[in-house]
Design a protein around this motif. Structure first.
Motif, PDB file in Angstrom:
ATOM      1  N   GLN A   1       0.823  -1.210   0.000  1.00  0.00           N
ATOM      2  CA  GLN A   1       0.000   0.000   0.000  1.00  0.00           C
ATOM      3  C   GLN A   1       0.862   1.267   0.000  1.00  0.00           C
ATOM      4  O   GLN A   1       0.342   2.358  -0.185  1.00  0.00           O
TER       5      GLN A   1
ATOM      6  N   HIS B   1       1.483  -9.512   4.337  1.00  0.00           N
ATOM      7  CA  HIS B   1       0.399  -8.541   4.504  1.00  0.00           C
ATOM      8  C   HIS B   1      -0.356  -8.390   3.173  1.00  0.00           C
ATOM      9  O   HIS B   1      -0.150  -7.424   2.447  1.00  0.00           O
ATOM     10  N   TYR B   2      -1.201  -9.325   2.833  1.00  0.00           N
ATOM     11  CA  TYR B   2      -2.044  -9.243   1.625  1.00  0.00           C
ATOM     12  C   TYR B   2      -1.209  -9.020   0.365  1.00  0.00           C
ATOM     13  O   TYR B   2      -1.593  -8.226  -0.503  1.00  0.00           O
TER      14      TYR B   2
ATOM     15  N   ASN C   1      -0.784 -11.059   8.473  1.00  0.00           N
ATOM     16  CA  ASN C   1      -1.668  -9.955   8.815  1.00  0.00           C
ATOM     17  C   ASN C   1      -3.113 -10.438   8.851  1.00  0.00           C
ATOM     18  O   ASN C   1      -3.575 -11.121   7.938  1.00  0.00           O
ATOM     19  N   GLU C   2      -3.843 -10.079   9.906  1.00  0.00           N
ATOM     20  CA  GLU C   2      -5.282 -10.389  10.005  1.00  0.00           C
ATOM     21  C   GLU C   2      -5.566 -11.806   9.482  1.00  0.00           C
ATOM     22  O   GLU C   2      -6.316 -11.989   8.517  1.00  0.00           O
TER      23      GLU C   2
ATOM     24  N   TYR D   1     -10.729  -1.262  14.436  1.00  0.00           N
ATOM     25  CA  TYR D   1     -11.290  -0.066  13.784  1.00  0.00           C
ATOM     26  C   TYR D   1     -12.707   0.246  14.229  1.00  0.00           C
ATOM     27  O   TYR D   1     -13.123   1.401  14.183  1.00  0.00           O
TER      28      TYR D   1
ATOM     29  N   ASN E   1     -14.334  -2.248   6.101  1.00  0.00           N
ATOM     30  CA  ASN E   1     -13.586  -2.781   4.959  1.00  0.00           C
ATOM     31  C   ASN E   1     -13.724  -4.286   4.882  1.00  0.00           C
ATOM     32  O   ASN E   1     -13.447  -4.901   3.881  1.00  0.00           O
ATOM     33  N   LEU E   2     -14.174  -4.879   5.976  1.00  0.00           N
ATOM     34  CA  LEU E   2     -14.165  -6.325   6.056  1.00  0.00           C
ATOM     35  C   LEU E   2     -15.527  -6.961   6.248  1.00  0.00           C
ATOM     36  O   LEU E   2     -15.686  -8.142   6.087  1.00  0.00           O
TER      37      LEU E   2
ATOM     38  N   TRP F   1     -17.798   3.320   9.014  1.00  0.00           N
ATOM     39  CA  TRP F   1     -17.271   2.422  10.052  1.00  0.00           C
ATOM     40  C   TRP F   1     -17.669   2.985  11.422  1.00  0.00           C
ATOM     41  O   TRP F   1     -17.478   4.174  11.685  1.00  0.00           O
TER      42      TRP F   1
ATOM     43  N   GLU G   1      -2.898  -1.831  14.509  1.00  0.00           N
ATOM     44  CA  GLU G   1      -3.650  -1.044  13.522  1.00  0.00           C
ATOM     45  C   GLU G   1      -4.849  -0.431  14.208  1.00  0.00           C
ATOM     46  O   GLU G   1      -5.587  -1.120  14.911  1.00  0.00           O
TER      47      GLU G   1
ATOM     48  N   TRP H   1      -2.690   2.918  12.182  1.00  0.00           N
ATOM     49  CA  TRP H   1      -2.648   2.474  10.787  1.00  0.00           C
ATOM     50  C   TRP H   1      -2.389   3.652   9.846  1.00  0.00           C
ATOM     51  O   TRP H   1      -2.919   4.745  10.057  1.00  0.00           O
TER      52      TRP H   1
ATOM     53  N   SER I   1      -5.619   2.810   0.130  1.00  0.00           N
ATOM     54  CA  SER I   1      -6.511   1.974   0.935  1.00  0.00           C
ATOM     55  C   SER I   1      -6.455   0.511   0.475  1.00  0.00           C
ATOM     56  O   SER I   1      -6.349   0.229  -0.724  1.00  0.00           O
ATOM     57  N   ALA I   2      -6.527  -0.404   1.434  1.00  0.00           N
ATOM     58  CA  ALA I   2      -6.465  -1.835   1.089  1.00  0.00           C
ATOM     59  C   ALA I   2      -7.724  -2.276   0.355  1.00  0.00           C
ATOM     60  O   ALA I   2      -7.661  -2.958  -0.658  1.00  0.00           O
ATOM     61  N   SER I   3      -8.879  -1.871   0.860  1.00  0.00           N
ATOM     62  CA  SER I   3     -10.120  -2.413   0.309  1.00  0.00           C
ATOM     63  C   SER I   3     -10.529  -1.742  -0.999  1.00  0.00           C
ATOM     64  O   SER I   3     -10.877  -2.415  -1.960  1.00  0.00           O
TER      65      SER I   3
ATOM     66  N   LYS J   1      -8.791   8.271   0.923  1.00  0.00           N
ATOM     67  CA  LYS J   1      -9.224   7.784   2.240  1.00  0.00           C
ATOM     68  C   LYS J   1      -7.960   7.790   3.096  1.00  0.00           C
ATOM     69  O   LYS J   1      -7.145   6.876   3.047  1.00  0.00           O
TER      70      LYS J   1
ATOM     71  N   TYR K   1      -5.457   8.193   6.461  1.00  0.00           N
ATOM     72  CA  TYR K   1      -5.345   7.843   7.884  1.00  0.00           C
ATOM     73  C   TYR K   1      -4.183   8.571   8.572  1.00  0.00           C
ATOM     74  O   TYR K   1      -4.041   8.486   9.783  1.00  0.00           O
TER      75      TYR K   1
HETATM   76  C1  BG6 Z   1      -6.835  -3.638   7.665  1.00  0.00           C
HETATM   77  C2  BG6 Z   1      -5.653  -3.996   6.795  1.00  0.00           C
HETATM   78  O1  BG6 Z   1      -7.818  -4.572   7.474  1.00  0.00           O
HETATM   79  O2  BG6 Z   1      -7.469  -2.426   7.431  1.00  0.00           O
HETATM   80  C3  BG6 Z   1      -4.921  -2.818   6.181  1.00  0.00           C
HETATM   81  O3  BG6 Z   1      -4.730  -4.797   7.488  1.00  0.00           O
HETATM   82  C4  BG6 Z   1      -5.947  -1.798   5.729  1.00  0.00           C
HETATM   83  O4  BG6 Z   1      -4.096  -3.279   5.155  1.00  0.00           O
HETATM   84  C5  BG6 Z   1      -6.749  -1.317   6.926  1.00  0.00           C
HETATM   85  O5  BG6 Z   1      -5.412  -0.728   5.016  1.00  0.00           O
HETATM   86  C6  BG6 Z   1      -7.734  -0.217   6.615  1.00  0.00           C
HETATM   87  O6  BG6 Z   1      -8.570  -0.596   5.563  1.00  0.00           O
HETATM   88  P1  BG6 Z   1      -8.753   0.298   4.269  1.00  0.00           P
HETATM   89  O7  BG6 Z   1      -9.525  -0.539   3.338  1.00  0.00           O
HETATM   90  O8  BG6 Z   1      -9.472   1.513   4.714  1.00  0.00           O
HETATM   91  O9  BG6 Z   1      -7.384   0.603   3.773  1.00  0.00           O
END
Ligand code: BG6
Length: 486
Positions: free
Chosen positions: A18, A143-144, A188-189, A324, A342-343, A359, A385, A432, A439-441, A447, A449
């Motif tokens: 990322q 990490h992904y 990771n996760e 989060y 995101n999950l 969130w 995170e 994080w 952003s990961a998702s 977005k 942080y």
């Molecule tokens: C976590 C991941 O699930 O959430 C990170 O480990 C990710 O890689 C973080 O960036 C925040 O999610 P996002 O989608 O807002 O980047």
């Protein structure tokens, strides 16, 4: 009362895929992150498609060098700017920086006989730079960002051979960086395997006959990650005596909507399912409820007696987690308003505010999580995170007035302080995306942080120059006073 212990590891966290960019530089191979497209507007109900990648998507991605719609390929150019960025982290007083080592920089396809020297040199210099600033590295091995080659040629982690490839990768980096890194995380996760199987274990669900067959394959892949993590822990003990391995869980705190016992049971089940991954890595065995589930569903997970012994013998030293938001379960979910993440998605909690991305912001939930996890596992915890994604505005004088971020962090830190007072052993905290990253998702850049603003937009336009936000100075004070300034 300020309870943060002396030596508390304050800092920040990023992941290679990322932040680094330079997706095809110096021999790096393609990873699953390099085929992730920009997906900014996914509905709350459909969170899973943020992460979804099909066989066709992979084929298209491999044909193009595009870095606009594949934003993780460009990241924030941390690959070239890490010295400048680390100097800024040092200015904030960071004690620790969480980074990941991209497997594809070391072994481009994941299974080469010899590592890529340029990749090894890159991380050596990065880690030495951290040490020169007295910043402790906390390194995630995965990490992904697994090699795409292993997805296409081995069915990802479903294949037992991938355990051997990962073991070789772990051993290589342990030997190479043994004088530089004490704290490591394996996956990771690790509990994300069902939420986004492609990114985590390289499983493409549609390749399987039906949902059940895909689920069984994911459990198989997960078992291989458990074994690989234990194997890495074994090697770590041999190669770097005194080093520590942590498990890494997404803490998805779940509440019942009411005190109806049926709903309380639903919430308990959600929390138990979340803890299953930590159970294996900390207690060294599969919990009975999961074994029962396998039996009921006729799942035949291939494992050996040696695997089970390895899990038993090489449990982790500490439990790290991301936090989060919290979730709510309800018997009447269909009639309830939903919120995102995101999950996962869940029922809206009327007592909580949500971030711009929907969130649910719940600082007290962090305290509850810390107490729950500590009471269950009795090993040191590490928040690796936490943070809030927002659209920040850079002012004419080159800063961001992010009081909302300061408020978010203050509220969470106060709850950490109280959890420590409640008896929880907390080693540290890494926010994080301490510098804005992709952003990961959704692969958005907007977005954000970070304490540090990166001048780049969603399509990659911008100078990529770095600017200190108001929260930069606030966090610096927190670290300097070890939390007393809160
Ligand atoms: C976590 C991941 O699930 O959430 C990170 O480990 C990710 O890689 C973080 O960036 C925040 O999610 P996002 O989608 O807002 O980047």
């Amino acid at each position: 009362m300020n309870t943060f212990p002396e030596g508390f590891l304050w800092g920040g966290a990023i992941a290679a895929n990322q932040a680094e960019g330079a997706w095809n530089v110096d021999g790096k191979g393609m990873s699953v992150a390099d085929v992730a497209r920009f997906k900014p507007s996914i509905s709350v109900e459909d969170y899973k498609s943020q992460w979804h990648v099909s066989l066709e998507d992979i084929a298209i991605a491999k044909e193009t060098d595009d870095v606009v719609y594949y934003p993780k390929r460009r990241g924030i150019d941390f690959f070239h700017r890490y010295k400048e960025d680390i100097a800024l982290f040092a200015e904030m007083g960071f004690k620790v920086l969480r980074v990941s080592i991209a497997w594809t920089r070391i072994f481009p396809n994941g299974n080469e006989a010899e590592p890529n020297q340029k990749g090894m040199d890159y991380y050596r210099d990065l880690l030495e730079t951290l040490r020169a600033h007295n910043i402790e590295p906390l390194v995630t091995l995965s990490h992904y960002e697994m090699p795409l080659y292993l997805v296409e040629n081995y069915d990802g982690w479903v294949s037992r051979e991938v355990v051997g490839f990962f073991t070789k990768f772990s051993e290589t980096v342990f030997r190479e960086y043994k004088d530089l890194v004490t704290y490591w995380l394996s996956f990771n996760e690790i509990d994300s395997v069902f939420r986004h199987p492609f990114t985590t274990v390289g499983v493409i669900e549609e390749k399987y006959a039906d949902k059940k067959a895909a689920e069984e394959a994911i459990y198989q892949a997960l078992h291989h990650q458990f074994v690989a993590s234990a194997q890495a822990t074994k090697l770590l003990r041999e190669i770097i005596p005194g080093a520590q391995m942590g498990a890494m869980l997404t803490k998805t705190m779940t509440y019942a909507e009411t005190c109806d016992p049926d709903e309380v049971l639903m919430a308990q089940k959600a929390n138990r399912d979340n803890h299953f991954y930590a159970d294996v890595q900390i207690f060294g065995e599969y919990p009975k409820h999961v074994l029962n589930y396998f039996e009921e569903n006729g799942f035949q997970i291939a494992w050996t007696d040696e695997d089970l012994q390895l899990l038993k013998d090489y449990t982790v030293d500490f439990l790290s987690f991301s936090y989060y938001m919290s979730m709510v379960v309800s018997k009447n979910a269909a009639q309830r308003e939903k919120v995102g993440g995101n999950l996962m998605t869940g029922v809206k909690n009327p007592y909580l505010n949500t971030s711009e991305w929907g969130w649910q912001v719940d600082p007290v939930g962090l305290r509850i999580s810390l107490i729950d996890l500590y009471d269950t596992y009795r090993i040191p915890l590490f928040v690796v995170e936490n943070g809030i994604g927002s659209t920040d505005m850079l002012t004419a004088d080159g800063t961001v007035e992010d009081d909302y971020r300061i408020a978010y962090f203050r509220d969470h830190f106060e709850q950490m302080n109280l959890a420590i007072k409640d008896g929880v052993e907390l080693m540290g905290y890494t926010s994080w995306g301490c510098i804005d990253i992709v952003s990961a998702s959704t692969s958005q850049m907007t977005k954000r942080y970070g304490f540090i603003y990166v001048d780049a937009d969603d399509l990659g336009n911008g100078t990529y120059n770095r600017f200190k936000k108001k929260s930069f100075h606030w966090y610096k004070d927190v670290i300097e006073t070890n939390g007393a300034s809160l």
